[in-house]
Design a protein around this motif. Structure first.
Motif, PDB file in Angstrom:
ATOM      1  N   LEU A   1       0.829  -1.205   0.000  1.00  0.00           N
ATOM      2  CA  LEU A   1       0.000   0.000   0.000  1.00  0.00           C
ATOM      3  C   LEU A   1       0.863   1.255   0.000  1.00  0.00           C
ATOM      4  CD1 LEU A   1      -2.755  -0.999   2.606  1.00  0.00           C
ATOM      5  CD2 LEU A   1      -2.957  -0.987   0.117  1.00  0.00           C
ATOM      6  N   LYS A   2       1.916   1.224   0.786  1.00  0.00           N
ATOM      7  CA  LYS A   2       2.794   2.391   0.880  1.00  0.00           C
ATOM      8  C   LYS A   2       3.478   2.669  -0.454  1.00  0.00           C
ATOM      9  CE  LYS A   2       4.950   2.669   4.734  1.00  0.00           C
ATOM     10  NZ  LYS A   2       5.925   2.518   5.853  1.00  0.00           N
ATOM     11  N   ARG A   3       3.938   1.613  -1.127  1.00  0.00           N
ATOM     12  CA  ARG A   3       4.608   1.808  -2.422  1.00  0.00           C
ATOM     13  C   ARG A   3       3.680   2.443  -3.445  1.00  0.00           C
ATOM     14  NH1 ARG A   3       7.031  -3.132  -1.429  1.00  0.00           N
ATOM     15  NH2 ARG A   3       5.509  -4.280  -2.673  1.00  0.00           N
ATOM     16  N   HIS A   4       2.407   2.089  -3.379  1.00  0.00           N
ATOM     17  CA  HIS A   4       1.445   2.595  -4.363  1.00  0.00           C
ATOM     18  C   HIS A   4       0.758   3.872  -3.908  1.00  0.00           C
ATOM     19  CE1 HIS A   4       1.344  -0.812  -7.264  1.00  0.00           C
ATOM     20  NE2 HIS A   4       1.868  -1.447  -6.236  1.00  0.00           N
ATOM     21  N   GLY A   5       1.095   4.359  -2.721  1.00  0.00           N
ATOM     22  CA  GLY A   5       0.405   5.535  -2.205  1.00  0.00           C
ATOM     23  C   GLY A   5      -1.080   5.301  -2.036  1.00  0.00           C
ATOM     24  N   ALA A   6      -1.457   4.062  -1.717  1.00  0.00           N
ATOM     25  CA  ALA A   6      -2.867   3.671  -1.643  1.00  0.00           C
ATOM     26  C   ALA A   6      -3.371   3.753  -0.214  1.00  0.00           C
ATOM     27  CB  ALA A   6      -3.041   2.250  -2.189  1.00  0.00           C
ATOM     28  N   LYS A   7      -4.510   4.395  -0.042  1.00  0.00           N
ATOM     29  CA  LYS A   7      -5.178   4.415   1.251  1.00  0.00           C
ATOM     30  C   LYS A   7      -6.229   3.306   1.282  1.00  0.00           C
ATOM     31  CE  LYS A   7      -3.056   7.893   3.182  1.00  0.00           C
ATOM     32  NZ  LYS A   7      -1.949   7.950   2.209  1.00  0.00           N
ATOM     33  N   ALA A   8      -6.424   2.718   2.460  1.00  0.00           N
ATOM     34  CA  ALA A   8      -7.354   1.601   2.610  1.00  0.00           C
ATOM     35  C   ALA A   8      -8.148   1.778   3.894  1.00  0.00           C
ATOM     36  CB  ALA A   8      -6.592   0.279   2.627  1.00  0.00           C
ATOM     37  N   THR A   9      -9.091   0.878   4.107  1.00  0.00           N
ATOM     38  CA  THR A   9      -9.875   0.838   5.336  1.00  0.00           C
ATOM     39  C   THR A   9      -9.751  -0.559   5.924  1.00  0.00           C
ATOM     40  OG1 THR A   9     -11.424   2.478   4.467  1.00  0.00           O
ATOM     41  CG2 THR A   9     -12.152   1.152   6.352  1.00  0.00           C
ATOM     42  N   PHE A  10      -9.453  -0.623   7.217  1.00  0.00           N
ATOM     43  CA  PHE A  10      -9.264  -1.895   7.913  1.00  0.00           C
ATOM     44  C   PHE A  10     -10.411  -2.106   8.905  1.00  0.00           C
ATOM     45  CE2 PHE A  10      -5.106  -0.431   6.619  1.00  0.00           C
ATOM     46  CZ  PHE A  10      -4.481  -1.577   6.133  1.00  0.00           C
ATOM     47  N   PHE A  11     -10.957  -3.323   8.915  1.00  0.00           N
ATOM     48  CA  PHE A  11     -11.994  -3.701   9.870  1.00  0.00           C
ATOM     49  C   PHE A  11     -11.401  -4.694  10.859  1.00  0.00           C
ATOM     50  CE2 PHE A  11     -14.361  -2.101   6.259  1.00  0.00           C
ATOM     51  CZ  PHE A  11     -15.315  -1.298   6.877  1.00  0.00           C
ATOM     52  N   LEU A  12     -11.460  -4.341  12.148  1.00  0.00           N
ATOM     53  CA  LEU A  12     -10.692  -5.034  13.178  1.00  0.00           C
ATOM     54  C   LEU A  12     -11.551  -5.948  14.041  1.00  0.00           C
ATOM     55  CD1 LEU A  12      -9.082  -2.427  12.367  1.00  0.00           C
ATOM     56  CD2 LEU A  12      -8.217  -2.385  14.698  1.00  0.00           C
ATOM     57  N   ALA A  13     -11.058  -7.171  14.243  1.00  0.00           N
ATOM     58  CA  ALA A  13     -11.570  -8.101  15.248  1.00  0.00           C
ATOM     59  C   ALA A  13     -10.371  -8.664  15.991  1.00  0.00           C
ATOM     60  CB  ALA A  13     -12.379  -9.227  14.597  1.00  0.00           C
ATOM     61  N   SER A  14     -10.609  -9.240  17.142  1.00  0.00           N
ATOM     62  CA  SER A  14      -9.535  -9.868  17.919  1.00  0.00           C
ATOM     63  C   SER A  14      -9.447 -11.332  17.502  1.00  0.00           C
ATOM     64  CB  SER A  14      -9.810  -9.743  19.420  1.00  0.00           C
ATOM     65  OG  SER A  14      -8.754 -10.327  20.164  1.00  0.00           O
ATOM     66  N   GLU A  15      -8.591 -11.610  16.508  1.00  0.00           N
ATOM     67  CA  GLU A  15      -8.485 -12.948  15.932  1.00  0.00           C
ATOM     68  C   GLU A  15      -7.118 -13.564  16.239  1.00  0.00           C
ATOM     69  OE1 GLU A  15     -10.088 -13.620  11.985  1.00  0.00           O
ATOM     70  OE2 GLU A  15     -10.538 -11.477  11.823  1.00  0.00           O
ATOM     71  N   PRO A  16      -7.018 -14.897  16.220  1.00  0.00           N
ATOM     72  CA  PRO A  16      -5.726 -15.547  16.450  1.00  0.00           C
ATOM     73  C   PRO A  16      -4.740 -15.239  15.321  1.00  0.00           C
ATOM     74  CG  PRO A  16      -7.533 -17.159  16.431  1.00  0.00           C
ATOM     75  CD  PRO A  16      -8.101 -15.855  16.022  1.00  0.00           C
ATOM     76  N   THR A  17      -3.479 -15.112  15.694  1.00  0.00           N
ATOM     77  CA  THR A  17      -2.425 -14.860  14.710  1.00  0.00           C
ATOM     78  C   THR A  17      -1.496 -16.059  14.603  1.00  0.00           C
ATOM     79  OG1 THR A  17      -0.945 -13.891  16.363  1.00  0.00           O
ATOM     80  CG2 THR A  17      -2.480 -12.395  15.238  1.00  0.00           C
ATOM     81  N   LYS A  18      -0.687 -16.056  13.575  1.00  0.00           N
ATOM     82  CA  LYS A  18       0.258 -17.157  13.359  1.00  0.00           C
ATOM     83  C   LYS A  18       1.356 -17.188  14.409  1.00  0.00           C
ATOM     84  CE  LYS A  18      -0.138 -18.633   8.607  1.00  0.00           C
ATOM     85  NZ  LYS A  18       0.611 -18.983   7.395  1.00  0.00           N
ATOM     86  N   THR A  19       1.535 -16.090  15.126  1.00  0.00           N
ATOM     87  CA  THR A  19       2.573 -16.041  16.161  1.00  0.00           C
ATOM     88  C   THR A  19       2.026 -16.412  17.534  1.00  0.00           C
ATOM     89  OG1 THR A  19       2.156 -13.656  16.337  1.00  0.00           O
ATOM     90  CG2 THR A  19       3.995 -14.350  14.947  1.00  0.00           C
ATOM     91  N   GLY A  20       0.759 -16.864  17.599  1.00  0.00           N
ATOM     92  CA  GLY A  20       0.214 -17.346  18.859  1.00  0.00           C
ATOM     93  C   GLY A  20      -0.501 -16.310  19.696  1.00  0.00           C
ATOM     94  N   GLY A  21      -0.580 -15.091  19.216  1.00  0.00           N
ATOM     95  CA  GLY A  21      -1.296 -14.048  19.937  1.00  0.00           C
ATOM     96  C   GLY A  21      -2.608 -13.731  19.261  1.00  0.00           C
ATOM     97  N   THR A  22      -2.983 -12.455  19.324  1.00  0.00           N
ATOM     98  CA  THR A  22      -4.197 -11.997  18.655  1.00  0.00           C
ATOM     99  C   THR A  22      -3.907 -10.716  17.875  1.00  0.00           C
ATOM    100  OG1 THR A  22      -4.962 -10.636  20.513  1.00  0.00           O
ATOM    101  CG2 THR A  22      -5.654 -12.960  20.485  1.00  0.00           C
ATOM    102  N   THR A  23      -4.789 -10.414  16.951  1.00  0.00           N
ATOM    103  CA  THR A  23      -4.580  -9.280  16.054  1.00  0.00           C
ATOM    104  C   THR A  23      -4.535  -7.935  16.762  1.00  0.00           C
ATOM    105  OG1 THR A  23      -6.961  -9.262  15.679  1.00  0.00           O
ATOM    106  CG2 THR A  23      -5.632 -10.420  14.073  1.00  0.00           C
ATOM    107  N   LEU A  24      -5.128  -7.855  17.951  1.00  0.00           N
ATOM    108  CA  LEU A  24      -5.188  -6.577  18.673  1.00  0.00           C
ATOM    109  C   LEU A  24      -4.376  -6.605  19.959  1.00  0.00           C
ATOM    110  CD1 LEU A  24      -8.985  -5.722  18.191  1.00  0.00           C
ATOM    111  CD2 LEU A  24      -7.044  -5.218  16.691  1.00  0.00           C
ATOM    112  N   ASP A  25      -3.413  -7.521  20.046  1.00  0.00           N
ATOM    113  CA  ASP A  25      -2.596  -7.573  21.261  1.00  0.00           C
ATOM    114  C   ASP A  25      -1.457  -6.560  21.192  1.00  0.00           C
ATOM    115  OD1 ASP A  25      -0.588  -8.715  19.662  1.00  0.00           O
ATOM    116  OD2 ASP A  25      -0.953 -10.761  20.383  1.00  0.00           O
TER     117      ASP A  25
END
Length: 262
Positions: A42-66
């Motif tokens: 996104l940064k390379r293209h100068g693109a703005k986006a919208t993110f929708f957040l939930a507290s989900e498990p991550t591959k590193t064993g934590g959560t997306t909002l930790d």
């Protein structure tokens, strides 16, 4: 080859001084394994986006909002992206539960996030609102900024009563355009990246809301950046640009500052 691609990206970005044919990139949370790559793209293209957040498990064993991911979200906020709620526990709507008078103040959900086993449960309208607000509270704690007044129901599943309940506590639902379903949650074998890219480049039109994720557990061949990079470059070559939802004509009034009470 890589140097040539980067040169094309830079040229395309420079050629887009105004966003008069916007599309609206949106990302729901996921396992976060590709989140750094998505941010870099996104940064390379100068693109703005919208993110929708939930507290989900991550591959590193934590959560997306930790606390591990808090700096990542803080960086995205500083870059000027938009953010909305995706429910705290990733609750997929199943059914309204009307009472004896026909009023709907309770709902049935399948709570399912990442590798966690699904659980069917009921929530009241107040509990659903609390789930959306909890995302906002955590986002502000991580970034020092308020969450946008928007949400996306997991899997996009809603009812009129659920939408009313969310609106009552300050959240308006955002779905996606038919052509904007980018397919990253589909099987890699049945829907390879090349096929998804071809379809997106062919079908996406100005004004479309696009939807993908920050990592899908089931997909064997990651969608990002394999599809995202050429998708952004290809759409830019068609004269399209990438805007956050606060610039979408339907949602812009929600983001407008409210007049202060005398």
């Amino acid at each position: 080859m890589k140097a040539l691609l980067l040169a094309l990206v830079a040229t395309a970005a420079a050629a887009q001084p105004r966003c008069d044919k916007p599309v609206y990139l949106t990302f729901d949370t996921g396992h976060m394994g590709v989140a750094p790559l998505i941010a870099e793209t996104l940064k390379r293209h100068g693109a703005k986006a919208t993110f929708f957040l939930a507290s989900e498990p991550t591959k590193t064993g934590g959560t997306t909002l930790d606390d591990v991911w808090a700096p990542w979200w803080r960086e995205r906020a500083a870059e000027g992206h938009d953010f909305g709620a995706h429910t705290w526990d990733h609750d997929v709507f199943l059914a309204d539960l009307p009472d004896a008078d026909g009023r709907v103040t309770r709902f049935r959900f399948r709570t399912q996030a990442g590798v966690n086993p699904p659980v069917v449960r009921e929530l009241s309208a107040a509990q659903y609102c609390a789930s959306l607000k909890k995302v906002g509270e955590r986002f502000t704690a991580m970034t020092g900024r308020p969450l946008g007044p928007i949400f996306r129901a997991p899997a996009g599943r809603t009812s009129a009563a659920l939408l009313d309940a969310a609106r009552a506590c300050g959240f308006t639902h955002v779905g996606w355009s038919r052509a904007g379903f980018l397919g990253d949650e589909l099987s890699s074998a049945a829907h390879p990246n090349a096929q998804l890219l071809e379809k997106a480049l062919r079908d996406i039109r100005p004004g479309d809301i696009l939807m993908a994720h920050l990592g899908i557990w089931e997909r064997q061949d990651p969608w990002a950046p394999a599809v995202l990079e050429p998708l952004l470059a290809g759409l830019a070559q068609r004269g399209l640009c990438f805007a956050p939802l606060r610039e979408h004509p339907r949602y812009a009034p929600l983001f407008a500052p409210r007049p202060k009470k005398p």
